[in-house]
Write an enzyme that holds these catalytic residues in place. Structure first.
Site: not given
Ligand code: GTP
Ligand code: MN
Ligand code: MN
Length: 370
Positions: A204, A206, A294
């Site tokens: 995704d 972020d 996100d």
């Molecule tokens: P990919 O998207 O697969 O590249 O991995 P990513 O490391 O970007 O993972 P992800 O998008 O799932 O999450 C990014 C960061 O946001 C991670 O450090 C998670 O711990 C954090 N995170 C995700 N959801 C939440 C949430 O609901 N609350 C908080 N505080 N942190 C979150």
């Molecule tokens: Mn991510």
């Molecule tokens: Mn995410």
């Protein structure tokens, strides 16, 4: 007893947040195997076992060379009996029998396919499997009621299971920037998550949004979402104030009742980038693809904590919190850092300051790939 092998012996601190873990992993065969077993545990809601495998994989990810000999693992932290067995199996036989049998198991395959639907977590997938549903076709003809997220997830299944590239993430960033600036000039957006850690692809995009004047960011998310919606950029969105505990997408995360940011889980409709932008030729005739995005809004006073908390990796975050609690008697969240001994919050305006409060050497995003 002294080791007679000439193999290099590694030394590694026990918390992932004390280590520098780049994307340059010399042990992918071992870490892929351990990550698969972690995922299997998470999908079976055996979270403790999942974390144990994640920690073991993270230790191997930061080693400077491939492991070739079991003797090299002596003294390494976080490697339990089970992980040892898996590593030994791979070093001796080239593969792990447990990984192979997992990959062939009908239950694991069904859990993977069903949780590959946005909005479907381990619990829902398990319920469906018990109702005899193992694939998308069976789900569609089952008469199971799907919520709005799951319907969107099913509709865009293929796109959402296709990795998002950095170029696509940048394109989404520009669209969100236009939206944010048009409803609140001077608001700032930052790419977080895996792309901030230097990953070339992700599941995704972020993005963290803030404004230099405290309070100006209040109520921003609904306005941004309306702007995006009016321009036809959103295929799905759910805006919440606190979705942290209820969220069912992906593996469960450590709970934090402090998480109260405005956030939006969405699916974007992204027009395909031009040939030059993508550096490749056009394939097929689809004009757009769906991308999971996100969005998080943070007040400037909490920005450093939000940035640190949303950059990941998930294991790195978990380890930071464990370090804070167990070694420093502090509580770290994505909003603040509380010192339990002094009974007060510790301010910070940068990630560097937070690491300093925690008594940790600063680890930049590109070295948080634990
Ligand atoms: P990919 O998207 O697969 O590249 O991995 P990513 O490391 O970007 O993972 P992800 O998008 O799932 O999450 C990014 C960061 O946001 C991670 O450090 C998670 O711990 C954090 N995170 C995700 N959801 C939440 C949430 O609901 N609350 C908080 N505080 N942190 C979150
Ligand atoms: Mn991510
Ligand atoms: Mn995410």
């Amino acid at each position: 007893a002294k080791c007679c092998s000439k193999a290099v012996v590694f030394s590694v601190p026990s918390y992932a947040c004390q280590r520098r873990t780049t994307l340059d992993n010399h042990n992918t065969i071992l870490t892929d195997a351990l990550s698969l077993l972690a995922e299997k545990a998470e999908l079976s809601e055996e979270d403790g076992r999942g974390v144990a495998f994640r920690r073991a994989a993270a230790v191997l990810k930061c080693l400077p060379q491939p492991v070739t000999n079991m003797m090299q693992l002596r003294g390494l932290p976080c490697l339990g009996e089970h992980s040892f067995r898996v590593i030994k199996d791979i070093l001796e036989n080239g593969t792990s029998s447990e990984v192979e049998s997992t990959q062939q198991s009908e239950r694991y395959k069904a859990l993977k396919v069903l949780t590959g639907i946005f909005g479907v977590g381990a619990k829902t997938a398990d319920r469906w499997i018990r109702a005899g549903i193992h694939n998308l076709r069976q789900l569609q003809t089952s008469g199971q009621t799907l919520n709005q997220a799951q319907r969107a997830g099913l509709q865009h299944y293929d796109d959402l299971n296709l990795p998002v590239t950095k170029a696509e993430a940048d394109a989404i960033g520009e669209i969100v920037e236009e939206a944010v600036v048009s409803v609140l000039p001077d608001a700032q957006i930052t790419l977080i998550g895996g792309f901030r850690r230097g990953k070339l692809t992700g599941h995704d995009v972020d993005l963290l949004i803030t404004h230099p004047d405290e309070g100006k960011e209040v109520g921003l998310m609904p306005k941004v979402v309306s702007w995006l919606q009016s321009k036809g950029f959103l295929l799905y969105q759910k805006t919440t104030i606190n979705s942290y505990l209820e969220s069912e997408e992906g593996p469960r995360r450590p709970s934090s009742n402090m998480d109260r940011f405005e956030r939006c889980f969405s699916i974007f409709k992204l027009r395909h980038l031009s040939r030059e932008d993508r550096g490749e030729s056009e394939s097929g005739c689809r004009l757009w693809r769906a991308v999971r995005v996100d969005l998080v809004v943070s007040p400037i006073s909490q920005f450093a904590f939000a940035l640190l908390g949303w950059t990941g990796s998930k294991l790195f975050e978990r380890e930071l919190r464990r370090w804070a609690g167990h070694e420093k008697a502090m509580s770290l969240g994505s909003h603040a850092l509380y010192d339990n001994r002094q009974s007060r919050y510790l301010r910070a305006t940068s990630e560097e300051e937070i690491f300093a409060h925690l008594g940790l050497e600063y680890i930049p995003p590109s070295e948080r790939n634990a």
